[in-house]
Write an enzyme that holds these catalytic residues in place. Structure first.
Site, PDB file in Angstrom:
ATOM      1  N   ASP A 187       0.843  -1.198   0.000  1.00 30.23           N
ATOM      2  CA  ASP A 187       0.000   0.000   0.000  1.00 30.23           C
ATOM      3  C   ASP A 187       0.879   1.250   0.000  1.00 30.23           C
ATOM      4  O   ASP A 187       1.843   1.346   0.766  1.00 30.23           O
ATOM      5  CB  ASP A 187      -0.909  -0.010   1.231  1.00 30.23           C
ATOM      6  CG  ASP A 187      -2.012   1.034   1.141  1.00 30.23           C
ATOM      7  OD1 ASP A 187      -1.683   2.236   1.082  1.00 30.23           O
ATOM      8  OD2 ASP A 187      -3.184   0.653   1.144  1.00 30.23           O
ATOM      9  N   ARG A 201     -13.252  -1.570   8.467  1.00 30.47           N
ATOM     10  CA  ARG A 201     -12.538  -2.808   8.127  1.00 30.47           C
ATOM     11  C   ARG A 201     -11.037  -2.660   8.336  1.00 30.47           C
ATOM     12  O   ARG A 201     -10.406  -3.509   8.963  1.00 30.47           O
ATOM     13  CB  ARG A 201     -12.852  -3.188   6.676  1.00 30.47           C
ATOM     14  CG  ARG A 201     -12.144  -4.466   6.213  1.00 30.47           C
ATOM     15  CD  ARG A 201     -12.698  -4.927   4.884  1.00 30.47           C
ATOM     16  NE  ARG A 201     -11.919  -6.013   4.300  1.00 30.47           N
ATOM     17  CZ  ARG A 201     -12.001  -7.287   4.678  1.00 30.47           C
ATOM     18  NH1 ARG A 201     -12.856  -7.646   5.637  1.00 30.47           N
ATOM     19  NH2 ARG A 201     -11.272  -8.208   4.086  1.00 30.47           N
ATOM     20  N   ASP A 451      20.244 -15.429  43.675  1.00 25.71           N
ATOM     21  CA  ASP A 451      21.351 -15.818  42.807  1.00 25.71           C
ATOM     22  C   ASP A 451      22.572 -16.097  43.680  1.00 25.71           C
ATOM     23  O   ASP A 451      22.512 -16.016  44.899  1.00 25.71           O
ATOM     24  CB  ASP A 451      21.636 -14.703  41.790  1.00 25.71           C
ATOM     25  CG  ASP A 451      22.231 -15.257  40.495  1.00 25.71           C
ATOM     26  OD1 ASP A 451      22.997 -16.231  40.582  1.00 25.71           O
ATOM     27  OD2 ASP A 451      21.940 -14.719  39.422  1.00 25.71           O
ATOM     28  N   ARG A 464      22.670  -6.328  30.073  1.00 24.39           N
ATOM     29  CA  ARG A 464      21.455  -6.271  30.882  1.00 24.39           C
ATOM     30  C   ARG A 464      21.763  -6.255  32.373  1.00 24.39           C
ATOM     31  O   ARG A 464      21.211  -5.463  33.126  1.00 24.39           O
ATOM     32  CB  ARG A 464      20.553  -7.454  30.532  1.00 24.39           C
ATOM     33  CG  ARG A 464      19.214  -7.440  31.279  1.00 24.39           C
ATOM     34  CD  ARG A 464      18.242  -8.422  30.679  1.00 24.39           C
ATOM     35  NE  ARG A 464      17.018  -8.526  31.459  1.00 24.39           N
ATOM     36  CZ  ARG A 464      16.010  -7.668  31.401  1.00 24.39           C
ATOM     37  NH1 ARG A 464      16.089  -6.612  30.603  1.00 24.39           N
ATOM     38  NH2 ARG A 464      14.918  -7.838  32.123  1.00 24.39           N
ATOM     39  N   HIS A 627      41.792  29.118  50.888  1.00 23.57           N
ATOM     40  CA  HIS A 627      41.138  30.021  51.848  1.00 23.57           C
ATOM     41  C   HIS A 627      41.278  29.528  53.288  1.00 23.57           C
ATOM     42  O   HIS A 627      41.011  30.281  54.231  1.00 23.57           O
ATOM     43  CB  HIS A 627      39.668  30.236  51.472  1.00 23.57           C
ATOM     44  CG  HIS A 627      38.740  29.119  51.838  1.00 23.57           C
ATOM     45  ND1 HIS A 627      38.328  28.160  50.950  1.00 23.57           N
ATOM     46  CD2 HIS A 627      38.124  28.818  53.015  1.00 23.57           C
ATOM     47  CE1 HIS A 627      37.500  27.316  51.537  1.00 23.57           C
ATOM     48  NE2 HIS A 627      37.362  27.699  52.802  1.00 23.57           N
ATOM     49  N   ASP A 670      41.313  27.987  44.422  1.00 21.94           N
ATOM     50  CA  ASP A 670      41.201  27.671  45.856  1.00 21.94           C
ATOM     51  C   ASP A 670      41.767  26.280  46.162  1.00 21.94           C
ATOM     52  O   ASP A 670      41.068  25.402  46.674  1.00 21.94           O
ATOM     53  CB  ASP A 670      39.735  27.760  46.277  1.00 21.94           C
ATOM     54  CG  ASP A 670      39.569  27.799  47.795  1.00 21.94           C
ATOM     55  OD1 ASP A 670      40.550  28.116  48.493  1.00 21.94           O
ATOM     56  OD2 ASP A 670      38.454  27.516  48.265  1.00 21.94           O
ATOM     57  N   SER A 765      35.811  22.851  55.028  1.00 20.37           N
ATOM     58  CA  SER A 765      36.581  23.432  53.922  1.00 20.37           C
ATOM     59  C   SER A 765      37.942  22.772  53.787  1.00 20.37           C
ATOM     60  O   SER A 765      38.594  22.457  54.776  1.00 20.37           O
ATOM     61  CB  SER A 765      36.767  24.929  54.144  1.00 20.37           C
ATOM     62  OG  SER A 765      35.560  25.618  53.971  1.00 20.37           O
ATOM     63  N   GLY A 766      38.362  22.606  52.540  1.00 18.43           N
ATOM     64  CA  GLY A 766      39.660  21.991  52.270  1.00 18.43           C
ATOM     65  C   GLY A 766      39.636  20.486  52.282  1.00 18.43           C
ATOM     66  O   GLY A 766      40.599  19.840  51.860  1.00 18.43           O
TER      67      GLY A 766
END
Length: 816
Positions: A187, A201, A451, A464, A627, A670, A765-766
């Site tokens: 078609d 149909r 398992d 998977r 800093h 920094d 910090s650091g």
């Protein structure tokens, strides 16, 4: 005499039978070698052409009642069996290399459920996976089964409500199975079907053309080849880091299909985009038209939510704290781009709670000007697991690992685990609702189905599932087995050359050169001369992710794995005491297990007062933030304490070191190096973290951890080392106006939960931001700054250590 190599591919790796090789040898060694090489190239060419017709998924299995079984020597032979199958239309085949077993089946992942099975590869014919048409679609073999007007198709073999002229028996080559749209008569309008409506149909089906460059919804599943942006910029290749560094690494985000330099939408933006090849334009949207065909339909959830709630279409319109939701189509009081136009297909109706952008649950913008957005309290569908049990004291498993509750999220080959509540890239039924007692949280390795070890589905569409990189808990062995236990493997044991020659069930291994009791051609000393297969010792010639194995002397068991322990030692990033890996918060409280982060140091004044953190990266070197050194640039003003869990530092394991040198980072960055006056003693409580590869950008969503003795804002655990884990946020996202509004530079990175609640804070910090990969913690960030502590939409900012690896190494070399 000259012999043409026409033998089958079944008996030998090169496709030559033993008889043909004997004939070829009559031509002399040189001619034989040339002919053998030609035959080998021919086999490779044929293999590439034939196997390119199939999409391969490792660890996958389709349980089909209709199937044909064959014993073959190669995967190519199995593909040929599928191609010439006469008993049914072969859509896929499964091949077990070690068993040399081939199963052809009429089903694929679009027709039957895909299960998981070790050592099995599923090969699906690509033509049956395509959901688009070429030309008028006579070769369309997809699964669309609704017409243009939405009517359900009648089965081709059925005679009700319409008696068809075209049936599976009249058109055997047209694949008229089930009720899928097809075009058996050519078609001109394309695939069609008889309908289940007695009054109509047949009707044409609206199937997208394969050559049409368009997108559905926000283009999350766009797989086209447009590689130019709407402003005319050429796209940068996703696997390139120039001119723009980024974390969207194809090998780490396989489920995002970041191919070549094609436009994609990996982060939930309104439409596909790409980084550009212009240094002045970091990224840009692509101009891709919307498809005219029907978008994928969502099975709507009206009263509850499954997984992240992306399919929820209910009418809850208030947040968990009781705030009214703002209508998605309005811009007051919150301005935003989560509009119905920008996010079609997401059900953004009125002010109902939705999840258009892959958050962890439905949410909405609020009508409170002071609260931009909040999550909603939408009931979960099905049984909801009770409170999660505390993590195991050691991140190892006992027996088959059914009770394993550790924090590993990575498979044995280094792949990231898919969330149990997610259906992408792999659809499955191992969900928290189906297994409420299995603790299927986030993407943590678990064993819900009994398992042999903990496992997970992977984020790699072609693999998977795999077993996880979690070790079996140590066992006290009798003294007579000491020599065996000293025999160990590294990684998956591909380099293992030890003497063990017995399977995990105690069966003696068959010699690799023997063909009895089990015949095999794929793995012999001749086919793999560099794999140490001279005897019957356990080996891993195919790089099986589960470790060394062997063919057995048991006639009823062709092959099995061997129990080879992992080699262990004091190496960087591998603490002897496994961390809790808590997804709690430093602000809010999660106390670490003592000495589980052995690279964490306390930077103190010379009077012993803690004020900053740091990371041991070598016995005599610490990395911290510039800093933290603002009060003085004199080494004598500071000291470093190692090997402690408490801020008070009264443990016998404490090591104190004065500083010999301070080295500030380049420019105004920094980051700083501290050289200790004498090297630290490396032991089970003091151990360096590993440095990252140069310029490596951590992919978004990677779980990383920060530690420190910083401010807890009165939530408990003061004085003890605390930890929190959260995902990395790509700089492109972190620089959005609602987040940190273009404050993040290339040498910095963001990490945190966008809803807030977990962050580093003052006093941290650091200190380190470490990310876990291949059983090792790698220092990816130095705690630098943030807008407050644990605020929503304001993740913490860290110096990106990979930008400074050259500087670090050169400074250590220069000052050693």
């Amino acid at each position: 005499m000259l012999v043409v190599c026409k033998s089958s591919f079944s008996l030998e790796p090169l496709g030559l039978s033993i008889a043909s090789q004997r004939k070829c040898r009559q031509t002399g060694p040189v001619i034989f070698s040339v002919i053998l090489s030609i035959c080998y190239l021919f086999v490779l060419l044929v293999s590439a052409v034939v196997l390119d017709e199939y999409a391969k998924t490792e660890g996958a299995w389709i349980l089909s009642l209709v199937k044909r079984e064959y014993s073959v020597g190669t995967v190519l032979e199995c593909a040929i069996k599928c191609n010439i199958e006469t008993a049914f239309t072969c859509r896929s085949f499964m091949y077990i290399e070690k068993d040399q077993e081939c199963l052809t089946i009429p089903a694929n992942g679009k027709i039957e459920s895909v299960l998981r099975r070790t050592s099995t590869s599923l090969y699906e014919k690509k033509e049956y996976l395509m959901e688009c048409v070429n030309g008028i679609g006579m070769d369309y073999r997809g699964t669309k089964s609704k017409t243009n007007s939405g009517k359900t198709c009648q089965r081709w073999a059925s005679k009700y409500p319409h008696k068809p002229n075209m049936t599976p028996s009249t058109h055997p080559k047209a694949d008229l199975e089930s009720n899928f749209c097809r075009n058996p008569d050519g078609d001109s309008k394309g695939p069609w079907c008889y309908t289940t409506d007695p009054d109509i149909r047949w009707e044409t089906c609206n199937v997208q053309n394969c050559s049409e460059e368009c997108m559905h919804c926000s283009g999350k599943n766009y797989r086209g080849k447009i590689s130019t942006t709407e402003n005319g910029y050429t796209c940068q290749h996703w696997n390139a880091q120039k001119p723009h560094n980024h974390g969207y690494i194809p090998s780490a985000l396989l489920e995002k299909y970041l191919e070549e330099n094609y436009c994609r939408n990996p982060d939930g933006d309104p439409r596909p985009w790409c980084f550009t090849t212009s240094p002045s334009k970091r990224w840009d949207f692509c101009s891709i038209p919307r498809c005219t065909s029907e978008p994928p339909r969502v099975v709507e959830e009206l009263t509850c939510a499954t997984g992240d709630g992306s399919a929820y279409r209910g009418t809850i319109g208030v947040t968990a704290s009781g705030k009214a939701c703002q209508v998605w189509a309005t811009q007051t009081p919150q301005q935003h781009n989560r509009t119905p136009d920008n996010y079609p297909c997401k059900g953004l109706e009125l002010n109902y709670c939705r999840n258009p952008d892959h958050e962890k649950m439905p949410w909405c913008f609020t009508t409170d000007p002071e609260t931009r957005w909040e999550y909603c309290k939408v009931p979960s569908c099905g049984d909801v697991p009770g409170p999660a049990p505390p993590p195991a004291e050691e991140d190892c498993y006992v027996g088959d690992g059914t009770d394993y509750r550790g924090m590993v999220t990575e498979t044995i080959s280094g792949k990231r685990c898919q969330s149990w509540s997610s259906m992408t890239p792999h659809s499955h039924n191992k969900t928290p609702q189906v297994f409420p007692k299995a603790d299927l949280r986030r993407n943590l390795c678990r064993n819900p189905d009994g398992d042999r070890a903990p496992w997970c589905y992977t984020t790699d569409p072609s693999v998977r599932w795999e077993f996880c990189s979690v070790k079996r808990c140590p066992t006290i062995y009798p003294e007579r087995l000491t020599a065996v236990i000293a025999d160990c493997k590294v990684g998956n044991g591909g380099t293992y050359r030890g003497p063990t020659s017995m399977t995990m069930l105690g069966v003696t291994c068959q010699s690799w050169s023997a063909q009895s009791p089990h015949q095999h051609a794929s793995f012999t000393p001749e086919s793999h001369p560099d794999k140490g297969m001279e005897s019957n010792n356990c080996r891993n010639p195919d790089n099986d992710v589960n470790g060394p194995w062997c063919y057995t002397t048991d006639r009823n068991q062709k092959w099995d794995y061997c129990q080879i322990p992992d080699c262990a030692g004091l190496t960087c990033g591998q603490p002897v005491t496994k961390p809790r890996r808590c997804f709690g918060r430093i602000v809010g409280g999660c106390v670490s297990k003592p000495h589980s982060w052995p690279w964490q140091i306390s930077l103190r004044t010379n009077t012993g007062v803690h004020f900053c953190g740091g990371t041991l990266i070598a016995p005599q070197w610490v990395l911290t933030a510039v800093h933290c050194l603002e009060s003085s640039k004199r080494p004598s003003a500071y000291m470093v304490v190692l090997g402690t869990h408490t801020e008070g530092a009264n443990e016998p394991s404490k090591q104190e070191r004065k500083l010999e040198k301070l080295i500030l980072g380049p420019g105004e960055t920094d980051i700083a190096l501290l050289k200790l006056e004498s090297p630290a003693i490396i032991n089970d409580k003091v151990l360096p973290a590993c440095l990252p590869e140069k310029d490596y950008v951590v992919p978004p969503g990677t779980e990383c951890y920060v530690t420190g003795w910083g401010e807890t804002q009165g939530t408990g655990g003061e004085g003890l080392l605390k930890e929190t884990g959260f995902p990395v946020i790509e700089n492109k996202v972190c620089n959005r106006p609602a987040y940190l509004n273009n404050r993040i530079k290339d040498h910095e990175m963001c990490a945190g939960n966008i809803e807030g609640g977990a962050d580093s804070c003052q006093g941290d910090s650091g200190g380190p931001l470490v990310c876990h990969a291949q059983n090792t913690f790698v220092l990816q960030g130095v705690t630098s700054w943030g807008l407050g502590c644990a605020n929503a939409m304001k993740p913490g900012v860290y110096v990106r250590v990979s930008k400074f690896t050259d500087w670090i190494n050169s400074q250590i070399k220069m000052n050693s």
